[in-house]
Design a protein around this motif. Structure first.
Motif, mmCIF file in Angstrom:
data_model
loop_
_atom_site.group_PDB
_atom_site.id
_atom_site.type_symbol
_atom_site.label_atom_id
_atom_site.label_comp_id
_atom_site.label_asym_id
_atom_site.label_seq_id
_atom_site.Cartn_x
_atom_site.Cartn_y
_atom_site.Cartn_z
ATOM 1 N N SER A 1 -5.077 -5.237 0.169
ATOM 2 C CA SER A 1 -3.352 -5.063 -0.461
ATOM 3 C C SER A 1 -2.881 -6.317 -1.235
ATOM 4 O O SER A 1 -1.698 -6.089 -1.707
ATOM 5 N N GLU B 1 0.735 -1.183 0.027
ATOM 6 C CA GLU B 1 0.085 0.106 -0.260
ATOM 7 C C GLU B 1 1.060 1.118 -0.024
ATOM 8 O O GLU B 1 1.872 1.389 0.635
ATOM 9 N N GLY C 1 3.204 3.787 4.422
ATOM 10 C CA GLY C 1 2.797 2.834 3.564
ATOM 11 C C GLY C 1 3.515 1.469 3.663
ATOM 12 O O GLY C 1 4.379 1.564 4.840
#
Length: 863
Positions: free
Chosen positions: A356, A44, A110
């Motif tokens: 994800s 992500e 992330g």
């Protein structure tokens, strides 16, 4: 697992194909990728990217390389749901930080998470992918060679060996690697692993704690099984060193890896079967313990007490696999229990996995529920179709088990440590300074200084080796009635405390192997009880020994004593040799039979002498008394009385006065006695000489001369005794040598020369008297006076000649008894031989006690 140094050559080929190579085109250098790109399993985007490395699969398919074609990508097998839990813990933490207004406000984190399949070679590949980036490079595109690292820190991996591989690769780039479960002490070496940190304690402490735990229960003879990787080998090496220091011996120490061929596992099974130790220390991670339990279950090897490392001791999946109750009662160390609010619910919610990593989620879900999606490439047949809405809450599976929450908490603390370091670097208050360049080296330095508390109150910091404080719970497997297992906390270990207080066990009742409450015994040799000492068995470890009883005069009052202590001179070992007791004092006393008999003999001799003296006194005017020199006779009887009485000074506890008195009194009284006998002998000889015509010798040996001779002879002995007492007198002495277990209370002679001078002088007088009496034995005499004296002196000399060897060879109080016997025997000999015949005439043959009878053969009256 094998370390990076043991990679096969084909792995290096794969690695070389993946390296980024710089080439020159025109004037600016560009970078082109060689080999296939590595794509993350879960990812992500965010303002700052964190890397994650987990073994979503625990194994891979073997294949033979032809070295003529490009190697195919590694095909991973055996989905590992534990690693998915760790990944979910990382996702939960990132989401919690992103939703926080206090930590990194306005900054989104992330992630890119890769699967290593448990392979060191694969781990290096994904580490390079995280470091260099993973863009697909076409022939026309140009990617700059110089650019910042793709991630600022990496969370993972679980295995120590894989962490070593990754740390070796990313170390030069100073990218922090924070592990939640790699415990090998080798990773604390900052010269080799400068960028490695962890939120789990080092095995340096765990191995020593396990050794202390084994020692606490008295197990000195144990077996050891370890994983053949850095975690197992280094951990067991430290345990072995600590165990030896504590007196623990290893009967065997074997290693294996879960991918080893079956024959190796069979050898380990045979070793366990033929061993005598009942305790097994297992330094294994979960996958290897899983394989070992499956093998042990096939052979139903129960009855062993297992001691486990944190790698498997609280793993409920291992407990579920233990259908034969092999591990019942196991005890070991675990990371302290933890609770992170909201994490359990987040892990059970798999939406982040769906978002994800679609492909990864598909495999995960199909394996979890034993189903398949329509669009799935799964080759499994006869499986129901997955809907994607299956209920996790009703599923009994390792993924839904939260027993590893302490490890999840380690992931949680690792991600928060990175966030706090970034927060400090970016100068975040209400907002963060975006202009600050994010450099991994700066983040690494800040991480080493990080010190904060989580929302649950756990303090997080790293020491100079990048390790957290070493604290463990002691866990005991206690089976329930339903076949499940309770992981009961029965104690704690805290390496920060003093050595004596580090290990603390509670009063909780423990369950041991085969569900017993009796602590198992595992020793090569039983403990040596007090009174014995250990003697090592030749060719065997120090824990194997024989117990030898302590020798006489030695003792040991502790269990497993390695030597016996010699008792002090005044003490002697008791019958069981576990204590020294005061030696019994031995001396000739009046209370014992021998002393009483000798006392009685002495008193009898005294009384007998008194009776003879009384008879002589009442008949002092009779011819036989007057003819035998009554003055010398009474003096002789007086000296014999003293001789009988002086023997009493030898009986009783020796004291300074009794020691000086006994020998001097004995010497003087016997010289007085022999002097009187010598005077009587001289009278007999002189009387015969006087009866010859023209002899006038009696005027030279009349009563005055007789008294004077006795006085002179006696004074000489008195002078000898005075010199003896002045120079070196006898003294009381405790003799420890004659009888080892008793103290002989005796009188030391002081001057040996003085003692033998006293005896020698008596011997000279006795010999001289005997010779004179022997010469006069055939002289005319109605009553054979000369013969009686000769016979008495013969007895006297015989007694004292035999006394010397008997005295020297007799031990303790018997030597005193021999001396008393010699005194009494010689005194009785003189009394009986000289006086009893005369008493016989006086009392029973009075008709012979006439002057006429005295003159028959010319016996001359001397007084």
């Amino acid at each position: 697992m094998t370390s990076i140094k043991k990679w096969p050559e084909r792995s290096w080929g794969v690695l070389q194909l993946l390296l980024v190579v710089c080439v020159c085109e025109a004037e600016e250098p560009v970078c082109h990728r060689r080999g296939d790109p590595e794509n993350p399993q879960l990812s992500e985007d965010g303002d700052i990217i964190l890397g994650g490395i987990f073994s979503f699969h625990s194994s891979w398919k073997d294949r033979e390389e032809t070295y003529t074609n490009k190697p195919l990508p590694l095909e991973c097998t055996s989905l590992n749901f534990r690693e998915f839990q760790f990944a979910q813990a990382m996702l939960f933490t990132i989401e919690e930080i992103n939703n926080s207004t206090d930590l990194l406000p306005g900054i989104s984190l992330g992630y890119k998470m890769y699967d290593t399949c448990g392979s060191p070679a694969k781990s290096v590949t994904v580490a390079l992918a995280l470091t260099n980036g993973n863009e697909d490079v076409s022939a026309q595109s140009k990617v700059p060679c110089i650019r910042p690292a793709q991630v600022q820190a990496i969370i993972g991996e679980t295995s120590s060996s894989i962490c070593m591989s990754i740390a070796n690769v990313i170390g030069p780039f100073h990218i922090p690697l924070i592990s939640h479960f790699a415990t090998c002490a080798c990773l604390s070496d900052k010269t080799k692993n400068p960028s490695f940190l962890r939120t789990i304690p080092s095995d340096y402490y765990q191995s020593r704690a396990l050794a202390q735990l084994v020692k606490h229960f008295g197990w000195t003879w144990v077996g050891a099984i370890r994983s053949n990787n850095d975690y197992g080998n280094n951990g067991m090496a430290t345990f072995t060193e600590a165990a030896q220091q504590l007196g623990i011996c290893l009967e065997y120490s074997v290693s294996f890896f879960r991918t080893d061929p079956p024959n190796k596992m069979q050898k380990i099974i045979e070793i366990i079967k033929h061993s005598t130790s009942k305790v097994i220390v297992a330094f294994l991670p979960f996958p290897d313990m899983d394989e070992l339990i499956s093998q042990l279950s096939q052979h139903k090897l129960t009855g062993y007490q297992w001691v486990g490392s944190e790698g498997w001791i609280i793993d409920s999946q291992i407990a579920e696999m233990d259908k034969h109750h092999i591990l019942d009662g196991a005890i070991g160390l675990a990371i302290p229990k933890a609770h992170v609010s909201g994490m359990r619910e987040f892990i059970m919610d798999v939406k982040p996995l769906i978002a994800s990593g679609k492909e990864t989620f598909t495999e995960f879900w199909e394996t979890l529920f034993s189903c398949k999606f329509n669009q799935s490439n799964s080759s499994a047949e006869n499986q129901r179709e997955c809907t994607g809405h299956e209920d996790l809450s009703e599923l009994q599976h390792s993924f839904t088990d939260m027993s590893l929450m302490p490890i999840f908490n380690n992931v949680y603390k690792g991600v928060y440590a990175v966030a706090h370091a970034l927060h400090n670097i970016l100068g975040c208050n209400e907002t963060c300074n975006y202009k600050v360049q994010q450099d991994p080296f700066t983040i690494l330095q800040q991480l080493r200084k990080t010190n904060f508390k989580t929302k649950e109150g756990d303090e997080v910091y790293f020491n100079e080796n990048g390790d957290p404080p070493a604290k463990y719970e002691i866990i005991n497997w206690q089976p329930r009635k339903k076949g499940t297992v309770d992981f009961v906390t029965v104690g704690f270990y805290d390496a920060s405390l003093p050595a004596a207080k580090q290990l603390s066990l509670q009063n909780t009742s423990l369950i041991w192997a085969q569900n017993t409450k009796q602590v198992p015994v595992s020793v090569c040799s039983e403990k040596c009880s007090p009174g014995t000492r250990k003697v090592l068995q030749k060719g065997k470890p120090v824990c194997c020994y024989d117990c030898i009883r302590c020798a006489e005069g030695e003792m040991s009052n502790t269990t497993d004593s390695i030597s016996c202590v010699k008792c002090p001179p005044e003490f002697w070992s008791n019958d069981i040799r576990d204590a020294c007791v005061k030696k019994e004092s031995e001396f000739l006393s009046y209370e014992e039979i021998m002393g009483a008999l000798l006392t009685a003999a002495s008193l009898f001799g005294t009384c007998m002498t008194a009776v003879v003296a009384l008879i002589f006194f009442r008949h002092r005017k009779t011819p036989i008394v007057r003819a035998n020199n009554s003055e010398l006779s009474f003096l002789l009887l007086f000296s014999l009385t003293l001789c009988f009485l002086c023997s009493l000074t030898f009986i009783g506890r020796p004291s300074e006065w009794s020691c000086m008195l006994r020998h001097t009194a004995f010497g003087i009284t016997f010289v007085l006695c022999i002097s009187c006998v010598l005077g009587k002998t001289m009278v007999v000889l002189m009387a015969f000489r006087a009866s010859l015509p023209g002899s006038n010798v009696m005027k030279w040996f009349g009563p005055t001369q007789q008294r004077l001779s006795v006085l002179v002879f006696t004074l000489i002995q008195v002078v000898i005794c005075i010199l003896w007492l002045t120079i070196s007198p006898p003294f009381p002495f405790n003799n420890f040598q004659v009888i080892k277990d008793k103290i002989i209370l005796e009188c030391a002679l002081g001057s040996t020369l003085g003692f033998w001078a006293v005896l020698g002088y008596i011997g000279v007088l006795a010999t001289f008297c005997f010779l004179l009496a022997f010469l006069a034995r055939k002289l005319p005499d109605n009553f054979n006076e000369a013969k009686f004296i000769t016979f008495s002196m013969l007895i006297f000399c015989a007694v004292w000649i035999t006394f010397i060897p008997a005295y020297v060879s007799s031990p303790g109080k018997f030597s005193v008894a021999v001396e008393i016997f010699a005194i009494l025997a010689s005194s009785f000999g003189l009394l009986i031989c000289i006086f009893i015949p005369k008493c016989y005439i006086i009392l029973l043959r009075p008709e012979k006690n006439t002057k006429k009878n005295m003159m028959v053969k010319g016996l001359v009256k001397t007084k």
